[in-house]
Design a protein around this motif. Structure first.
Motif, mmCIF file in Angstrom:
data_model
loop_
_atom_site.group_PDB
_atom_site.id
_atom_site.type_symbol
_atom_site.label_atom_id
_atom_site.label_comp_id
_atom_site.label_asym_id
_atom_site.label_seq_id
_atom_site.Cartn_x
_atom_site.Cartn_y
_atom_site.Cartn_z
ATOM 1 N N ALA A 531 0.832 -1.200 0.000
ATOM 2 C CA ALA A 531 0.000 0.000 0.000
ATOM 3 C C ALA A 531 0.865 1.248 0.000
ATOM 4 O O ALA A 531 0.585 2.226 -0.709
ATOM 5 N N VAL A 534 2.406 1.668 -3.553
ATOM 6 C CA VAL A 534 1.456 2.178 -4.547
ATOM 7 C C VAL A 534 1.152 3.643 -4.278
ATOM 8 O O VAL A 534 1.077 4.462 -5.200
ATOM 9 N N ASP A 535 1.001 3.999 -3.009
ATOM 10 C CA ASP A 535 0.719 5.390 -2.665
ATOM 11 C C ASP A 535 1.875 6.293 -3.078
ATOM 12 O O ASP A 535 1.671 7.357 -3.674
ATOM 13 N N ARG A 539 1.426 9.250 -5.889
ATOM 14 C CA ARG A 539 1.436 10.636 -5.446
ATOM 15 C C ARG A 539 2.810 11.290 -5.542
ATOM 16 O O ARG A 539 2.899 12.488 -5.789
ATOM 17 N N GLN A 553 -4.684 3.668 -6.289
ATOM 18 C CA GLN A 553 -4.773 2.946 -5.025
ATOM 19 C C GLN A 553 -5.858 1.868 -5.096
ATOM 20 O O GLN A 553 -5.661 0.749 -4.603
ATOM 21 N N HIS A 554 -6.994 2.186 -5.704
ATOM 22 C CA HIS A 554 -8.057 1.193 -5.830
ATOM 23 C C HIS A 554 -7.604 0.021 -6.698
ATOM 24 O O HIS A 554 -7.844 -1.145 -6.365
ATOM 25 N N ARG A 557 -5.396 -2.198 -4.676
ATOM 26 C CA ARG A 557 -6.128 -3.024 -3.715
ATOM 27 C C ARG A 557 -6.803 -4.199 -4.421
ATOM 28 O O ARG A 557 -6.829 -5.327 -3.911
ATOM 29 N N THR A 640 -5.543 9.886 1.519
ATOM 30 C CA THR A 640 -6.438 8.906 0.904
ATOM 31 C C THR A 640 -7.690 9.649 0.466
ATOM 32 O O THR A 640 -8.700 9.677 1.166
ATOM 33 N N THR A 1116 -3.620 -0.189 5.776
ATOM 34 C CA THR A 1116 -3.529 1.229 6.083
ATOM 35 C C THR A 1116 -2.405 1.536 7.060
ATOM 36 O O THR A 1116 -2.218 2.675 7.433
#
Length: 1285
Positions: A531, A534-535, A539, A553-554, A557, A640, A1116
């Protein structure tokens, strides 16, 4: 690649020269914007933009006397593949005439030898690891060529025009190329590629978009309205077809485009370029026309080599092609599995292409080490007597006198000698001022550094010493295709069983390569690390705005959960990842992003649940019962961003007791979360007597603020307040009704409390039910003003309302959003003006249901220039079901154009066709000159305000109103005329009464001056019109009589606003009617049967199925982690067996069994290291790199009686990664000692301490790959294991 000649004993280097070279790599995404700006500016100066396709494959080179090479290697399967596919290319050019193919190939090598040429290719094949897509067939594309500069001996790359001529002359496989001249066309290319990147391509659409730009540029040039810059090439628009159409040979998934500033073109160069175009068009190879035997020749050869090896008793493996591959069904994708197979391929390559059969022998480890030392320490060509004792010359002198610097040699100098070298070069008489400045700045950095020179200093010094790069490599950048395009939702596709890609759907290259393939190491480390990876990718690396970052992000997931249900990331081979990724991508497109994840049951809660002041045991019990796919961090809501992709999987936000209200919560709910949000607020137990001090009052105030913030945004039926009876009940929640609570009376009490708590959780879950699933998409309209500044867009849109036409006469729920681009620049942090139209699409997207409708008004002037500008503005609406309305402000009644007064009869002489009369332009200029404090600074304070309005009017040249309407009708759902003033013409009323229109009230000299400006304006000039024209325009248009005449022609604001409301309402009604017809005549439904989320929000349908991650408890954790909670950062996930095997080769046998097992890592930053802890900036930077892959080399093992460590060199230019003085992996710690003692090994080695030595690995450096991770500090001393992220 160097060609080095040494004596037999490897004592002296006799000569060295460059044999083959690649063009420098592209800069990272963070620098692309600046380079793109420079490319557009270069186009304005007469250097047309050159755009080529970036094919997805492996880089190989071919030199005139050195054969094939693949980056840093020779004589392997990559070079064999190059030989096979170049031979196949000429066979494809002459499929029925082998002698002609051989003759053309011989001509190529004769020319290469004569001109001393080296060629670079992109080799596209599925046999050397998977890239973005398994190609339909194998091929090569020539990307560059170079000779050696006789003055320096350095590589000299051909400019793009001579290179294309070389390809045409020798039949080389050239790339598709688009040449677009002029600033406007360059800006149009940039905007088009930005839009295509957000849609992931696909290839056919991207190629069509660029071809359309060329066609529009050619049409403008033919009509005399060229859009170029300086020079003959300024108005040039040309398409040069490549040898291999990407959509046929590779597929619809496109890696991207390379955009470069080309050379200035005169008439002669343009003639040459057109001749090349004709030759390239004749050489195009359409895949259907190529015989099957020539489509995959290298795969066939590899399969034969595997079969021969198997027949000889060697163990071999073949990999079945994935379902998404372009290879015919049942055809395996072979891979090289042994040295014997590799040698068979090299023998075959010598037969295919004997001209390149250079014999290379294997270099022994000691030979490699010795030769490297010679190059670093000796001057080429010198004898022992000529070698100084202290060589401080970290470069090789090439045969022509040029210098080739070595980064490793620079490091050996040390910072003091490096500084002296840099200053000496800067002081050389022939050093250009710009380069001298770079050298002095690098020397200043060296003065502040400690030994050994940091990696960042080495890189900066290398660049400064090497001087400016190749002209062919400057001002170019790669635009990668990032997100996705959903297939067009048609009934035919739904029932035909065709794959989603058959109807325009594609998942972009960047998602497949970076989120899936490159993210595998991070995913193997756990969902939280993935996570964070990817974030950071979305960004920080790609710098996407929040809405697009939420899409990435989706997608991540979805992939994490999908692969977790099929064996996990560990079961996916990075080299063959498409076997798993293609089925996932197909399923993602088929379900339009609505993927059932994390095993959530049918009917599970959907939406966002906010828990206010609930104790942790109750919160954990609700989490277990609801299984939300996403947990939000209240302190980092901005990291997020809200997305409707969160709804189906359920999201949870916990505001613990005693916490402050999140600053961004109110905006979060307002931005779209509120309709899907539910809240449970816990009131604390009745306080004990006297518990009313300042702290209690403060906590009570914070609790009230949180409740107020949440309840103010939600309807009462979505808020539940509960009272907690006691702490004992809280504790029992975690144990549950069936937990072992003890014995006797205590057990009975705990059991009763546990039962009550379980009942409370069950009651809350029942109350939440399914939550707020996404309803079908609301009917929506996006309105665009196709006009010039000053028509009053903002004033008309302000306070806009629509007739409340609901069912049965009831008011219709309606939202009207007005997006002013100037306000967005000022109020939205990080707003990118280039993505304004994506923001409009985002604003027009809603799924509130209940008959709700939405109107988004784009308060920005949309103009039909540069070419394709209108279509690009509408691209984000594609496939969303949102209707589009084009509004063209016009005059009512007779005008100076349709029925002029006698004084206005000659106004339009020499003025090109326009869709509006001159009085409308004059009114807009007058309004602009009377403005004060305009949001976009287009007011009286701007010295060129009237000229800017004339420039916008010039964008509409050569278009009548009828032509403009017809052009827009092919793009918009509806096109409407919006009268904003009466015309200044003369015409009798229909009943013969009074004259209608202004009757010529605007003085003719005013309109003539306006006509001159529109006729002579130059959109590319700065300013667009001479100062004398601007001064005269201000004098005329601000004269009281002129102001009075123009204002008298204005229609009342309420009248214009009413007309706009009627047009919007009519468009909404048409949208609802079309939806009703599509649904069989029932109640009005959206145009799409499933919810549609616009490109700027999620661009996917998420109804029916959960959305989340396989490990929702930890996904998270990365977002929740902050620098103050990190104990240390490390490089983990290394190949420990390979490292231990390398260490055993230099360590005595008695320590082999005591080498550490598990948790081997390289520490990058540690809180307990005083020097590192003093650099919190490094820790912050590393936090942003968590989850990123990183390569490292182990060159030696450092040995002492107390501790053994592997010396590590990190292959990175990031200061945060390389700042630590001594990177190592601790392999052994003797009893009574600590791992921290390994940090002292370098100083002990330097001091010559007995028993401490550095033992180089005999086979040369060992390459390792790992993932940057963060290890959290232990909390509370309770023995909890630190969270690894």
């Amino acid at each position: 690649m160097l060609r080095v000649e040494a004596d037999a004993g490897l004592r002296h280097v006799l000569s060295a020269r460059v044999q083959q070279a690649f063009l420098p790599k592209f800069e990272n995404e963070g620098q692309d914007a600046a380079i793109a700006d420079a490319v557009v500016a270069a186009a304005a100066a007469g250097r047309p933009s050159a755009v080529t396709i970036k094919h997805s494959g492996s880089l190989v080179t071919l030199s005139w006397d050195g054969g094939w090479a693949a980056k840093n290697s020779v004589a392997n399967e990559y070079t064999a593949g190059g030989a096979a596919l170049l031979r196949a290319h000429y066979d494809r050019r002459h499929p029925s005439d082998p002698p002609a193919a051989a003759a053309e190939l011989n001509r190529l090598f004769a020319a290469m030898k004569e001109r001393r040429l080296s060629l670079c290719f992109e080799m596209v094949t599925a046999s050397h690891g998977h890239h973005g897509q398994l190609p339909a067939a194998e091929y090569l594309v020539a990307t560059a060529a170079h000779t050696l500069d006789p003055a320096t001996g350095a590589p000299s790359f051909l400019g793009w025009l001579p290179f294309l001529e070389l390809c045409a002359e020798l039949g080389l496989p050239a790339n598709d190329t688009w040449i677009l001249g002029g600033e406007q066309m360059a800006a149009a290319v940039r905007q088009s590629l930005d839009s295509l990147a957000m849609r992931g391509g696909p290839t056919s659409r991207a190629v069509q978009a660029l071809s359309a730009l060329v066609a529009e540029g050619e049409a403008q040039a033919a009509s005399g309205g060229g859009v170029g810059g300086a020079g003959a090439g300024g108005s040039l628009s040309l398409q040069l077809p490549g040898a291999y159409p990407h959509e046929q040979w590779q597929g619809e998934r496109l890696e991207g485009f390379v955009v470069a500033a080309g050379q200035q073109l005169g008439e002669e160069e343009i003639r040459r370029l057109k001749a090349v175009r004709d030759a390239m068009a004749a050489a195009r190879l359409e895949l259907p026309a190529v015989p099957e035997r020539l489509r995959r020749p290298y795969q066939r050869a590899l399969r034969e080599a595997l079969a021969a090896a198997a027949a000889a008793g060697e163990k071999t493996v073949t990999t079945p092609a994935g379902s998404g591959s372009g290879i015919v069904a049942g055809d395996p994708t072979p891979t090289v599995t042994s040295e014997a197979v590799r040698q068979r391929l090299l023998m075959a390559a010598a037969c295919w292409m004997p001209q390149t059969a250079v014999s290379y022998g294997a270099v022994q480890p000691d030979e490699r080490s010795r030769l490297t030392d010679l190059l670093l320490t000796q001057r080429v060509g010198g004898s022992d007597a000529e070698q100084p004792d202290d060589v401080s010359q970290p470069y090789i002198v090439l045969p022509g006198g040029g210098r080739l610097y070595s980064r490793r040699a620079l490091a050996r100098l040390g910072v003091q000698k490096l500084q002296a070298l840099l200053l000496a070069e800067a002081g050389a008489p022939d050093c250009p001022p710009g380069r001298a400045q770079e050298l002095r700045e690098a020397a200043g950095e060296a003065a502040m550094a400690d030994d050994p020179p940091p990696d960042t200093l080495q890189v900066r010094a290398m660049r400064a010493l090497a001087g400016p790069g190749e002209t062919s490599a400057s001002l170019r950048y790669k635009k990668k295709m990032q997100l996705w395009t959903l297939p067009e939702p048609t009934a035919a596709t739904a029932t035909s069983g065709q794959p989603p890609t058959a109807n325009g759907g594609v998942v972009g290259y960047s998602l497949m390569t970076f989120v899936i393939r490159n993210g595998l190491p991070a995913l193997r480390q756990g969902a939280a690390t993935y996570a964070a990876y990817v974030d950071g990718l979305a960004r920080r690396s790609w710098k996407l705005p929040p809405a697009q970052a939420a899409q990435v992000q989706h997608f991540g997931r979805c992939w994490a959960a999908w692969v977790a249900a099929r064996g996990g990331a560990g079961a996916v081979d990075s080299d063959r990842y498409l076997e798993a990724a293609e089925p996932f991508a197909a399923e993602f497109l088929r379900l339009r992003g609505s993927m059932p994840l994390s095993g959530r049951p049918e009917g599970a809660f959907q939406g966002l649940l906010i828990l206010v002041d609930t104790p942790e045991p109750l919160t954990q019990a609700l989490k277990r019962a609801l299984a939300p796919a996403l947990e939000l961090n209240p302190s980092k809501l901005g990291d997020t961003p809200w997305s409707k992709g969160m709804v189906a999987g359920g999201a949870l936000l916990w505001l613990p007791p005693g916490s402050e209200p999140p600053k961004q919560l109110r905006a979060y709910l307002k931005d779209g979360a509120a309709p899907y949000t539910w809240a449970i607020a816990a009131a604390p137990p009745r306080p004990d007597a006297g518990a009313d001090g300042p702290d209690a009052k403060r906590r009570k105030g914070m609790a009230a603020a949180k409740v107020t913030t949440v309840t103010a945004a939600l309807s009462p039926d979505k808020v539940r307040q509960i009272t907690l009876p006691s702490d004992g009940t809280d504790a029992a929640v975690e144990a549950g009704a069936g937990a072992e609570a003890g014995a006797g009376a205590d057990a009975a009490a705990a059991g009763a409390e546990g039962a009550a708590s379980a009942a409370l959780v069950s009651d809350l879950v029942a109350w939440l039910g399914r939550g707020s699933p996404l309803p079908p998409a609301d009917p929506a309209v996006a309105a665009f003003f196709v006009t010039i500044p000053g028509v009053g867009k903002s004033a008309v849109a302000k306070g806009l309302t629509l007739p409340p036409r609901g069912e049965g006469g009831q008011p219709r729920p309606l939202t009207v959003k007005v997006l002013n681009s100037d306000n967005l620049k000022r109020t939205v942090k990080g707003f990118n003006p280039n993505r304004y139209w994506q923001e409009v699409a985002s604003a027009a997207d809603a799924c509130q249901g209940g008959g709700h409708a939405l109107v988004a008004v784009a308060d920005k002037n949309l103009v039909p220039s540069p070419p394709g500008n209108v279509a690009r503005a509408l691209e984000p609406l594609r496939g969303t079901g949102i209707s589009s309305l084009a509004l063209i402000p016009v005059v009512a009644g007779p005008s100076t154009l349709s029925a002029p007064a006698p004084a206005h009869a000659d106004l339009y002489g020499g003025v090109p066709d326009l869709p509006f009369p001159l009085e409308l332009v004059a009114l807009c200029m007058m309004r602009t000159l009377k403005r004060k404090n305009h949001e976009g600074n287009l007011d009286a304070s701007l010295p060129t305000a009237a000229s800017v309005v004339a420039m916008f009017a010039g964008f509409f040249k050569h278009k009548t109103l009828q032509e403009l309407r017809e052009a827009l009708s092919g793009l918009f759902t509806r096109v409407a005329l919006l009268p904003i003033m009466r015309g200044d013409g003369v015409a009798a009323a229909a009943d013969g009464g009074a004259v209608v229109g202004g009757g010529g009230s605007v003085p003719a000299d005013v309109l003539r001056h306006v006509a001159q400006g529109v006729r002579e304006v130059d959109e590319r000039a700065k300013p667009q019109l001479p100062k004398e024209w601007e001064d005269r325009a201000r004098e005329l248009l601000l004269r009281p009589d002129v102001v009075a005449a123009l204002e008298a022609l204005q229609l009342p604001l309420d009248t214009i606003r009413g007309s706009l409301a009627s047009e919007l309402d009519a468009t909404l009604q048409a949208t609802a009617a079309a939806a009703a017809a599509a649904s069989g005549g029932g109640a009005a439904e959206p145009l799409l049967a499933a919810p549609s989320l616009s490109a700027a929000v999620a661009d996917m349908d998420v109804s029916g199925g959960g959305s989340g991650a396989a490990d929702d408890s930890s996904i998270t954790a990365a977002a929740a982690l902050t620098v103050d909670r990190v104990s240390y950062f490390s490089l983990s996930g290394l190949d420990e067996e390979a490292l231990r095997a390398a260490a055993r080769s230099v360590l005595p046998a008695d320590v082999h069994g005591r080498l550490k097992r598990g948790s081997l890592h390289v520490t990058l930053w540690h809180r307990n290291d005083a020097a590192m802890a003093a650099r919190p900036d490094l820790a912050s930077a590393l936090l942003g790199l968590v989850g990123s892959s990183l390569e490292a080399e182990v060159a030696a093992i450092d040995v002492s009686p107390e501790v053994v460590a592997a010396q590590v060199v990190l292959l990175s230019d990031e200061e945060a990664v390389t700042a630590k003085p001594y990177h190592h992996i601790t392999l052994l710690v003797e009893k009574g000692h600590t791992a921290a003692e390994a940090n002292a090994l370098p100083s002990r080695l330097a001091a010559g301490e007995a028993g401490v030595e550095r033992r180089p690995l005999p086979g040369g450096p060992l390459l390792l790959r790992g993932v940057i991770t963060a290890v959290g500090a232990e909390e509370g001393g309770g023995g909890r294991k630190p969270p690894v992220v």
